[in-house]
Design a protein around this motif. Structure first.
Motif, PDB file in Angstrom:
ATOM      1  N   SER A 267       8.324  85.298  60.892  1.00  0.00           N
ATOM      2  CA  SER A 267       7.969  83.911  60.664  1.00  0.00           C
ATOM      3  C   SER A 267       8.702  83.378  59.433  1.00  0.00           C
ATOM      4  CB  SER A 267       6.463  83.790  60.466  1.00  0.00           C
ATOM      5  OG  SER A 267       6.081  84.423  59.275  1.00  0.00           O
ATOM      6  N   PRO A 268       8.728  82.057  59.251  1.00  0.00           N
ATOM      7  CA  PRO A 268       9.445  81.494  58.100  1.00  0.00           C
ATOM      8  C   PRO A 268       8.939  82.000  56.765  1.00  0.00           C
ATOM      9  CG  PRO A 268       8.998  79.789  59.721  1.00  0.00           C
ATOM     10  CD  PRO A 268       8.282  81.020  60.187  1.00  0.00           C
ATOM     11  N   ASP A 269       7.634  82.355  56.670  1.00  0.00           N
ATOM     12  CA  ASP A 269       7.123  82.836  55.390  1.00  0.00           C
ATOM     13  C   ASP A 269       7.169  84.359  55.307  1.00  0.00           C
ATOM     14  OD1 ASP A 269       3.619  82.249  56.215  1.00  0.00           O
ATOM     15  OD2 ASP A 269       5.058  83.687  56.997  1.00  0.00           O
ATOM     16  N   GLY A 270       7.821  84.999  56.273  1.00  0.00           N
ATOM     17  CA  GLY A 270       8.092  86.419  56.138  1.00  0.00           C
ATOM     18  C   GLY A 270       7.181  87.325  56.916  1.00  0.00           C
ATOM     19  N   GLY A 271       6.110  86.834  57.546  1.00  0.00           N
ATOM     20  CA  GLY A 271       5.211  87.709  58.271  1.00  0.00           C
ATOM     21  C   GLY A 271       5.650  87.867  59.713  1.00  0.00           C
ATOM     22  N   PHE A 272       5.349  89.022  60.306  1.00  0.00           N
ATOM     23  CA  PHE A 272       5.601  89.214  61.723  1.00  0.00           C
ATOM     24  C   PHE A 272       4.521  88.504  62.523  1.00  0.00           C
ATOM     25  CE2 PHE A 272       7.659  92.977  59.887  1.00  0.00           C
ATOM     26  CZ  PHE A 272       8.894  92.900  60.493  1.00  0.00           C
ATOM     27  N   TYR A 273       4.857  88.062  63.723  1.00  0.00           N
ATOM     28  CA  TYR A 273       3.824  87.492  64.557  1.00  0.00           C
ATOM     29  C   TYR A 273       4.115  87.807  66.014  1.00  0.00           C
ATOM     30  CZ  TYR A 273       7.080  83.578  65.277  1.00  0.00           C
ATOM     31  OH  TYR A 273       8.161  82.815  65.578  1.00  0.00           O
TER      32      TYR A 273
ATOM     33  N   LEU B 197      -2.602 101.743  52.804  1.00  0.00           N
ATOM     34  CA  LEU B 197      -2.587 103.144  52.416  1.00  0.00           C
ATOM     35  C   LEU B 197      -2.008 104.018  53.521  1.00  0.00           C
ATOM     36  CD1 LEU B 197      -6.091 103.352  50.696  1.00  0.00           C
ATOM     37  CD2 LEU B 197      -3.863 103.454  49.553  1.00  0.00           C
ATOM     38  N   SER B 198      -2.205 103.602  54.768  1.00  0.00           N
ATOM     39  CA  SER B 198      -1.673 104.349  55.905  1.00  0.00           C
ATOM     40  C   SER B 198      -0.233 103.975  56.220  1.00  0.00           C
ATOM     41  CB  SER B 198      -2.540 104.101  57.148  1.00  0.00           C
ATOM     42  OG  SER B 198      -3.865 104.543  56.929  1.00  0.00           O
ATOM     43  N   HIS B 199       0.254 102.905  55.633  1.00  0.00           N
ATOM     44  CA  HIS B 199       1.630 102.445  55.825  1.00  0.00           C
ATOM     45  C   HIS B 199       2.290 102.290  54.451  1.00  0.00           C
ATOM     46  CE1 HIS B 199      -0.502 101.079  59.501  1.00  0.00           C
ATOM     47  NE2 HIS B 199       0.626 101.367  60.107  1.00  0.00           N
ATOM     48  N   TRP B 200       2.305 103.380  53.699  1.00  0.00           N
ATOM     49  CA  TRP B 200       2.711 103.316  52.306  1.00  0.00           C
ATOM     50  C   TRP B 200       4.189 102.942  52.147  1.00  0.00           C
ATOM     51  CZ3 TRP B 200      -0.014 102.233  48.409  1.00  0.00           C
ATOM     52  CH2 TRP B 200       0.461 102.432  47.104  1.00  0.00           C
ATOM     53  N   ALA B 201       5.042 103.425  53.027  1.00  0.00           N
ATOM     54  CA  ALA B 201       6.458 103.075  52.935  1.00  0.00           C
ATOM     55  C   ALA B 201       6.659 101.572  53.142  1.00  0.00           C
ATOM     56  CB  ALA B 201       7.274 103.869  53.952  1.00  0.00           C
ATOM     57  N   PHE B 202       5.886 100.995  54.055  1.00  0.00           N
ATOM     58  CA  PHE B 202       5.984  99.559  54.290  1.00  0.00           C
ATOM     59  C   PHE B 202       5.528  98.787  53.058  1.00  0.00           C
ATOM     60  CE2 PHE B 202       4.806  95.408  55.832  1.00  0.00           C
ATOM     61  CZ  PHE B 202       5.744  95.125  56.811  1.00  0.00           C
ATOM     62  N   TRP B 203       4.380  99.185  52.480  1.00  0.00           N
ATOM     63  CA  TRP B 203       3.900  98.536  51.258  1.00  0.00           C
ATOM     64  C   TRP B 203       4.924  98.688  50.137  1.00  0.00           C
ATOM     65  CZ3 TRP B 203       0.488  95.117  49.589  1.00  0.00           C
ATOM     66  CH2 TRP B 203       0.192  95.052  48.218  1.00  0.00           C
ATOM     67  N   SER B 204       5.526  99.867  50.031  1.00  0.00           N
ATOM     68  CA  SER B 204       6.541 100.096  49.003  1.00  0.00           C
ATOM     69  C   SER B 204       7.690  99.115  49.149  1.00  0.00           C
ATOM     70  CB  SER B 204       7.064 101.533  49.101  1.00  0.00           C
ATOM     71  OG  SER B 204       6.033 102.479  48.888  1.00  0.00           O
TER      72      SER B 204
ATOM     73  N   SER C 165      13.305  91.930  47.578  1.00  0.00           N
ATOM     74  CA  SER C 165      13.308  90.550  47.074  1.00  0.00           C
ATOM     75  C   SER C 165      13.512  89.547  48.200  1.00  0.00           C
ATOM     76  CB  SER C 165      14.420  90.386  46.028  1.00  0.00           C
ATOM     77  OG  SER C 165      14.214  91.248  44.937  1.00  0.00           O
ATOM     78  N   ASP C 166      13.102  89.921  49.414  1.00  0.00           N
ATOM     79  CA  ASP C 166      13.264  88.994  50.534  1.00  0.00           C
ATOM     80  C   ASP C 166      12.018  88.142  50.700  1.00  0.00           C
ATOM     81  OD1 ASP C 166      11.367  90.622  51.695  1.00  0.00           O
ATOM     82  OD2 ASP C 166      12.795  91.697  52.960  1.00  0.00           O
TER      83      ASP C 166
ATOM     84  N   ASP D  65       6.801  89.976  43.004  1.00  0.00           N
ATOM     85  CA  ASP D  65       6.406  89.209  41.824  1.00  0.00           C
ATOM     86  C   ASP D  65       4.890  89.111  41.664  1.00  0.00           C
ATOM     87  OD1 ASP D  65       6.130  87.684  44.118  1.00  0.00           O
ATOM     88  OD2 ASP D  65       6.521  85.785  43.085  1.00  0.00           O
ATOM     89  N   LYS D  66       4.123  89.655  42.607  1.00  0.00           N
ATOM     90  CA  LYS D  66       2.679  89.466  42.591  1.00  0.00           C
ATOM     91  C   LYS D  66       1.972  90.411  41.621  1.00  0.00           C
ATOM     92  CE  LYS D  66       3.385  86.557  45.943  1.00  0.00           C
ATOM     93  NZ  LYS D  66       3.653  85.151  45.600  1.00  0.00           N
ATOM     94  N   SER D  67       2.555  91.590  41.374  1.00  0.00           N
ATOM     95  CA  SER D  67       1.914  92.538  40.459  1.00  0.00           C
ATOM     96  C   SER D  67       1.745  91.939  39.072  1.00  0.00           C
ATOM     97  CB  SER D  67       2.718  93.836  40.383  1.00  0.00           C
ATOM     98  OG  SER D  67       2.511  94.635  41.511  1.00  0.00           O
ATOM     99  N   ASP D  68       2.812  91.339  38.557  1.00  0.00           N
ATOM    100  CA  ASP D  68       2.724  90.741  37.226  1.00  0.00           C
ATOM    101  C   ASP D  68       1.797  89.531  37.224  1.00  0.00           C
ATOM    102  OD1 ASP D  68       4.428  92.568  36.001  1.00  0.00           O
ATOM    103  OD2 ASP D  68       6.217  91.405  36.460  1.00  0.00           O
ATOM    104  N   TYR D  69       1.752  88.805  38.334  1.00  0.00           N
ATOM    105  CA  TYR D  69       0.885  87.623  38.416  1.00  0.00           C
ATOM    106  C   TYR D  69      -0.590  88.016  38.303  1.00  0.00           C
ATOM    107  CZ  TYR D  69      -1.094  83.249  40.239  1.00  0.00           C
ATOM    108  OH  TYR D  69      -1.815  82.085  40.394  1.00  0.00           O
ATOM    109  N   TRP D  70      -1.002  89.067  39.047  1.00  0.00           N
ATOM    110  CA  TRP D  70      -2.409  89.494  39.054  1.00  0.00           C
ATOM    111  C   TRP D  70      -2.694  90.663  38.118  1.00  0.00           C
ATOM    112  CZ3 TRP D  70      -6.014  86.426  40.598  1.00  0.00           C
ATOM    113  CH2 TRP D  70      -5.799  85.537  41.657  1.00  0.00           C
TER     114      TRP D  70
END
Length: 424
Positions: A35-41, A85-92, A98-99, A105-110
């Protein structure tokens, strides 16, 4: 959070409709384009019955807030679930790239940092998972070891500990030790950092000869944003809480189920939180819920931090229970203030220590900052992330979750499935 926008009201209304009906699970093979904001659908589900959506089916929907009137069509809203937690490589990948899908950038924000994970599994001598086992991550020192994180194993014997979860740092595994059920184990644990290329997540396996079994009981709490835009989540609890818990009980007929509910708004509203404590008398919870209404708000963020504080302080969680689950139905983030972030950190840490799994259910209105916050809650406490999807083909689009391929389910079925999985 006052939102008079019709499309937002419609999306919130559809959430209750899916949760208040008996629905069958459906899925879609393959994943669609990004999707335009980066999520699969996914594409629309042809199996969904849209016969109730004839001309005028959505009529009578008020444009204002506070009304408890809504669409009575059933079997519409769909949802997905994604366990980071079950998809750790994806979360990584989300944390490092930077796509458009990135959360870099969210870690520093929260001020939430998940780059130093220590995954643990505890079993008995027959390799059977042990639930309810206290796990501590320690850092060696010349004096008394410092406790960095505390967690409790789930029904799969799994728990996760963290180094520097609230500040950016690089962990040194040679200084770390693990204590299981109060006993410090030999050796240093293997770290599980962000690694988008990893084929497997390194898990530290420990064996206990014997351990006390948790009580055959599950504590299930519903934490609900009760501002004006969320009236249909409240209606869901009014109409269907007993039904949902009843279905969960049928999955685990030998397990005692306790339910609780906590509603929250924001500072300056009629109230900030109201709650009904855990009880096996479901009618008591239902009575409390039926007395609630949705109103208030005024800006986008809400008192999420106060809700978590009060959930921990006011609800009588049983630390001997086999499972402790907190479903958070919400559509807005916490206020982005230093004192609020500190409060969120303390609450998340205490949830992990008590073995309370946070399971956010993200309604419409959730943006990417909120999605990251909610997914962090789930990651840090051993929970999972639930989000509404557009696969029903009705209403304005929900934000596309930044996840990989997932099964599309009816939301009510999904919640029942999760209760079953966490109490197995």
């Amino acid at each position: 959070m006052k939102k008079s926008n019709y499309s937002f009201f419609l999306t919130a209304s559809l959430l209750i409709l899916a949760l208040t009906c008996g629905m069958t699970s459906c899925s879609e093979e393959g994943v669609g384009p990004v999707s335009p904001d980066g999520g699969f659908y996914y594409g629309e589900l042809s199996a969904l019955d849209k016969s109730g959506l004839g001309d005028g089916a959505l009529g009578g929907m008020p444009d204002g807030e506070g009304s408890q009137t809504g669409n009575t069509s059933a079997g519409i809203v769909t949802a997905g679930e994604w366990n980071d937690l079950s998809h750790w490589a994806f979360w990584s990948g989300l944390m490092q790239d930077s796509d458009s899908m990135s959360f870099a950038d969210k870690s520093d924000y929260w001020k939430f940092y998940t780059n130093n994970r220590v995954a643990v599994r505890v079993t008995d001598s027959d390799n059977k998972p042990l639930a309810g086992i206290a796990v501590k991550l320690l850092r060696k020192s010349s004096g008394k070891d410092a406790t960095l994180w505390e967690a409790v194993t789930d029904n799969r014997g799994q728990a996760d500990c963290w180094v520097g979860l609230f500040q950016r740092e690089t962990a040194n595994a040679s200084t770390l030790r693990i204590a299981i059920d109060g006993k410090v184990m030999d050796g240093n644990p293997v770290l599980c950092p962000w690694d988008s290329t990893a084929q497997q997540t390194p898990v530290n396996h420990y064996t206990l000869a014997k351990a006390k079994a948790p009580a055959q009981q599950a504590d299930i709490a519903f934490i609900v944003d009760a501002t004006g835009s969320m009236m249909d989540e409240i209606n869901f609890l009014k109409n269907d809480l007993v039904d949902i818990i009843g279905k969960a009980s049928s999955v685990r007929p030998t397990m005692k189920m306790r339910t609780a509910a906590l509603f929250y708004r924001d500072e300056g509203d009629e109230y900030v939180t109201r709650h009904s404590d855990f009880t096996t008398k479901l009618s008591s919870t239902s009575k409390f819920v039926s007395e609630q209404s949705a109103d208030g708000g005024g800006d986008y963020p809400e008192a999420v931090h106060t809700a978590l504080e009060q959930m921990l302080q006011k609800l009588s969680w049983d630390t001997d229970a086999h499972a402790r689950l907190a479903f958070m139905l919400l559509d807005a983030p916490a206020h982005h203030q230093d004192n609020v972030i500190t409060s969120l950190q303390k609450s998340v840490q205490l949830c992990a220590q008590m073995g309370i799994r946070l399971i956010p259910v993200a309604a419409s209105g959730v943006d990417k900052n909120t999605e990251f916050m909610l997914r962090f809650f789930a990651i840090a406490t051993g929970g999972t992330y639930v989000f509404l999807t557009d696969d029903s083909g009705v209403g304005n689009p929900h934000i596309k979750a930044s996840v990989g391929p997932y099964e599309v389910e009816q939301l009510n079925d999904l919640i029942i499935r999760l209760i079953g999985e966490y109490t197995e």
